[in-house]
Design a protein around this motif. Structure first.
Motif, PDB file in Angstrom:
ATOM      1  N   ALA A   8      -7.602 118.318  53.763  1.00  0.00           N
ATOM      2  CA  ALA A   8      -6.860 117.785  52.258  1.00  0.00           C
ATOM      3  C   ALA A   8      -6.544 118.973  51.318  1.00  0.00           C
ATOM      4  CB  ALA A   8      -7.646 116.789  51.652  1.00  0.00           C
ATOM      5  N   ALA A   9      -7.415 119.961  51.109  1.00  0.00           N
ATOM      6  CA  ALA A   9      -7.541 120.879  50.439  1.00  0.00           C
ATOM      7  C   ALA A   9      -6.361 121.969  50.828  1.00  0.00           C
ATOM      8  CB  ALA A   9      -8.809 121.716  50.083  1.00  0.00           C
ATOM      9  N   VAL A  10      -6.402 122.215  52.283  1.00  0.00           N
ATOM     10  CA  VAL A  10      -5.244 122.921  52.755  1.00  0.00           C
ATOM     11  C   VAL A  10      -3.816 122.498  52.642  1.00  0.00           C
ATOM     12  CG1 VAL A  10      -4.460 124.062  54.808  1.00  0.00           C
ATOM     13  CG2 VAL A  10      -6.818 124.053  54.555  1.00  0.00           C
ATOM     14  N   GLN A  11      -3.847 121.096  52.989  1.00  0.00           N
ATOM     15  CA  GLN A  11      -2.573 120.392  52.962  1.00  0.00           C
ATOM     16  C   GLN A  11      -2.071 120.465  51.489  1.00  0.00           C
ATOM     17  OE1 GLN A  11      -0.893 119.434  55.764  1.00  0.00           O
ATOM     18  NE2 GLN A  11       0.604 119.215  54.170  1.00  0.00           N
ATOM     19  N   VAL A  12      -2.971 119.944  50.362  1.00  0.00           N
ATOM     20  CA  VAL A  12      -2.449 120.249  49.044  1.00  0.00           C
ATOM     21  C   VAL A  12      -1.816 121.495  48.722  1.00  0.00           C
ATOM     22  CG1 VAL A  12      -3.506 120.019  46.634  1.00  0.00           C
ATOM     23  CG2 VAL A  12      -3.994 118.141  48.325  1.00  0.00           C
ATOM     24  N   GLY A  13      -2.618 122.599  49.036  1.00  0.00           N
ATOM     25  CA  GLY A  13      -2.120 123.659  48.771  1.00  0.00           C
ATOM     26  C   GLY A  13      -0.782 123.855  49.544  1.00  0.00           C
ATOM     27  N   ALA A  14      -0.604 123.789  50.794  1.00  0.00           N
ATOM     28  CA  ALA A  14       0.756 123.931  51.463  1.00  0.00           C
ATOM     29  C   ALA A  14       1.797 123.079  50.937  1.00  0.00           C
ATOM     30  CB  ALA A  14       0.735 123.689  53.051  1.00  0.00           C
ATOM     31  N   THR A  15       1.685 121.907  50.405  1.00  0.00           N
ATOM     32  CA  THR A  15       2.422 121.059  50.016  1.00  0.00           C
ATOM     33  C   THR A  15       2.795 121.416  48.422  1.00  0.00           C
ATOM     34  OG1 THR A  15       1.728 119.059  50.931  1.00  0.00           O
ATOM     35  CG2 THR A  15       2.889 118.359  49.234  1.00  0.00           C
ATOM     36  N   THR A  16       2.042 121.757  47.652  1.00  0.00           N
ATOM     37  CA  THR A  16       2.281 122.431  46.395  1.00  0.00           C
ATOM     38  C   THR A  16       3.092 123.567  46.530  1.00  0.00           C
ATOM     39  OG1 THR A  16       0.079 121.732  45.657  1.00  0.00           O
ATOM     40  CG2 THR A  16       1.329 123.187  44.345  1.00  0.00           C
ATOM     41  N   LEU A  17       2.782 124.555  47.525  1.00  0.00           N
ATOM     42  CA  LEU A  17       3.636 125.626  47.809  1.00  0.00           C
ATOM     43  C   LEU A  17       5.085 125.259  48.000  1.00  0.00           C
ATOM     44  CD1 LEU A  17       3.609 128.864  47.902  1.00  0.00           C
ATOM     45  CD2 LEU A  17       3.169 128.473  50.343  1.00  0.00           C
ATOM     46  N   VAL A  18       5.279 124.252  49.013  1.00  0.00           N
ATOM     47  CA  VAL A  18       6.719 123.802  49.257  1.00  0.00           C
ATOM     48  C   VAL A  18       7.279 123.159  47.829  1.00  0.00           C
ATOM     49  CG1 VAL A  18       7.872 122.140  50.645  1.00  0.00           C
ATOM     50  CG2 VAL A  18       6.116 123.557  51.790  1.00  0.00           C
ATOM     51  N   VAL A  19       6.577 122.238  47.189  1.00  0.00           N
ATOM     52  CA  VAL A  19       7.123 121.690  46.216  1.00  0.00           C
ATOM     53  C   VAL A  19       7.721 122.661  45.093  1.00  0.00           C
ATOM     54  CG1 VAL A  19       6.901 120.128  44.208  1.00  0.00           C
ATOM     55  CG2 VAL A  19       5.959 119.414  46.609  1.00  0.00           C
ATOM     56  N   ALA A  20       6.831 123.777  44.829  1.00  0.00           N
ATOM     57  CA  ALA A  20       7.092 124.772  43.837  1.00  0.00           C
ATOM     58  C   ALA A  20       8.352 125.546  44.562  1.00  0.00           C
ATOM     59  CB  ALA A  20       5.763 125.793  43.619  1.00  0.00           C
ATOM     60  N   ALA A  21       8.390 125.926  45.689  1.00  0.00           N
ATOM     61  CA  ALA A  21       9.555 126.706  46.109  1.00  0.00           C
ATOM     62  C   ALA A  21      10.679 125.646  46.388  1.00  0.00           C
ATOM     63  CB  ALA A  21       8.976 127.310  47.342  1.00  0.00           C
ATOM     64  N   ALA A  22      10.818 124.693  46.323  1.00  0.00           N
ATOM     65  CA  ALA A  22      11.899 123.705  46.478  1.00  0.00           C
ATOM     66  C   ALA A  22      13.264 124.250  46.250  1.00  0.00           C
ATOM     67  CB  ALA A  22      11.329 122.187  46.080  1.00  0.00           C
ATOM     68  N   PRO A  23      13.549 124.510  44.977  1.00  0.00           N
ATOM     69  CA  PRO A  23      14.825 125.136  44.582  1.00  0.00           C
ATOM     70  C   PRO A  23      15.225 126.300  45.498  1.00  0.00           C
ATOM     71  CG  PRO A  23      13.580 124.959  42.668  1.00  0.00           C
ATOM     72  CD  PRO A  23      12.568 124.526  43.843  1.00  0.00           C
ATOM     73  N   ARG A  24      14.238 127.274  45.880  1.00  0.00           N
ATOM     74  CA  ARG A  24      14.776 128.400  46.794  1.00  0.00           C
ATOM     75  C   ARG A  24      15.193 127.843  48.110  1.00  0.00           C
ATOM     76  NH1 ARG A  24      11.376 133.739  45.150  1.00  0.00           N
ATOM     77  NH2 ARG A  24      11.997 133.674  42.880  1.00  0.00           N
ATOM     78  N   ILE A  25      14.098 126.780  48.756  1.00  0.00           N
ATOM     79  CA  ILE A  25      14.412 126.329  50.003  1.00  0.00           C
ATOM     80  C   ILE A  25      15.444 125.445  50.031  1.00  0.00           C
ATOM     81  CG2 ILE A  25      13.407 124.826  51.715  1.00  0.00           C
ATOM     82  CD1 ILE A  25      10.576 125.533  50.822  1.00  0.00           C
ATOM     83  N   VAL A  26      15.801 124.707  49.230  1.00  0.00           N
ATOM     84  CA  VAL A  26      17.070 123.893  49.249  1.00  0.00           C
ATOM     85  C   VAL A  26      18.458 124.907  49.123  1.00  0.00           C
ATOM     86  CG1 VAL A  26      18.358 122.542  47.802  1.00  0.00           C
ATOM     87  CG2 VAL A  26      16.199 121.968  48.226  1.00  0.00           C
ATOM     88  N   HIS A  27      18.251 125.937  48.378  1.00  0.00           N
ATOM     89  CA  HIS A  27      19.197 126.921  48.275  1.00  0.00           C
ATOM     90  C   HIS A  27      19.406 127.664  49.699  1.00  0.00           C
ATOM     91  CE1 HIS A  27      22.327 129.800  46.744  1.00  0.00           C
ATOM     92  NE2 HIS A  27      21.294 130.700  47.264  1.00  0.00           N
ATOM     93  N   ALA A  28      18.366 128.105  50.347  1.00  0.00           N
ATOM     94  CA  ALA A  28      18.289 128.968  51.444  1.00  0.00           C
ATOM     95  C   ALA A  28      18.883 128.245  52.633  1.00  0.00           C
ATOM     96  CB  ALA A  28      16.971 129.385  51.798  1.00  0.00           C
ATOM     97  N   VAL A  29      18.765 126.877  52.719  1.00  0.00           N
ATOM     98  CA  VAL A  29      19.205 125.971  54.037  1.00  0.00           C
ATOM     99  C   VAL A  29      20.715 125.530  53.546  1.00  0.00           C
ATOM    100  CG1 VAL A  29      17.166 125.627  54.697  1.00  0.00           C
ATOM    101  CG2 VAL A  29      18.161 123.883  53.194  1.00  0.00           C
ATOM    102  N   GLY A  30      21.339 125.880  52.459  1.00  0.00           N
ATOM    103  CA  GLY A  30      22.652 125.547  51.865  1.00  0.00           C
ATOM    104  C   GLY A  30      22.989 124.065  51.385  1.00  0.00           C
TER     105      GLY A  30
END
Length: 132
Positions: A8-30
């Protein structure tokens, strides 16, 4: 318990990272910048789904197949049904995915906790000893 806490700790960390980077990821995939909030909800749902699958894996490892099947069934029916309901209501379908995954993760956590409390008794102490 330690396995679930660590995962759960690893998954929370990974999910938090993805949520925080969402604007960049959304932009990167167009995708449109408007897709950011929905992408965040999808990332949260995916994190909960991974946790549900970990619960299934743990229960299957201890040969508790009925409980694992209950979680899988809840995940299948919950995600499918709630996604269809959300679509019919005009809501984003990702909301159904998130809620379905949350329900199955909570159900799975309850099943894992209940079954692992009696694991030693069920697994080792119920074995016949001294029988030829």
């Amino acid at each position: 318990k330690r396995i679930l806490r660590g995962a759960a700790a690893v998954q929370v960390g990974a999910t938090t990272l993805v949520v925080a980077a969402a604007p960049r990821i959304v932009h990167a995939v167009g995708l449109s910048p408007d897709a950011g909030p929905l992408f965040r909800l999808a990332a949260l749902g995916a994190g909960l789904q991974v946790f549900s699958l970990l619960e299934v894996l743990l229960l299957t490892y201890f040969d508790l197949r009925r409980d694992a099947l209950a979680i899988c069934g809840c995940l299948l029916v919950g995600v499918t049904g709630l996604t269809v309901v959300c679509s019919a209501l005009g809501w984003p379908p990702v909301v159904g995915h998130l809620v379905g995954c949350a329900i199955s993760a909570v159900l799975g956590l309850g099943l894992v906790r209940r079954r692992l409390q009696t694991l030693v008794l069920d697994t080792f102490q119920s074995q016949p000893f001294g029988v030829s």
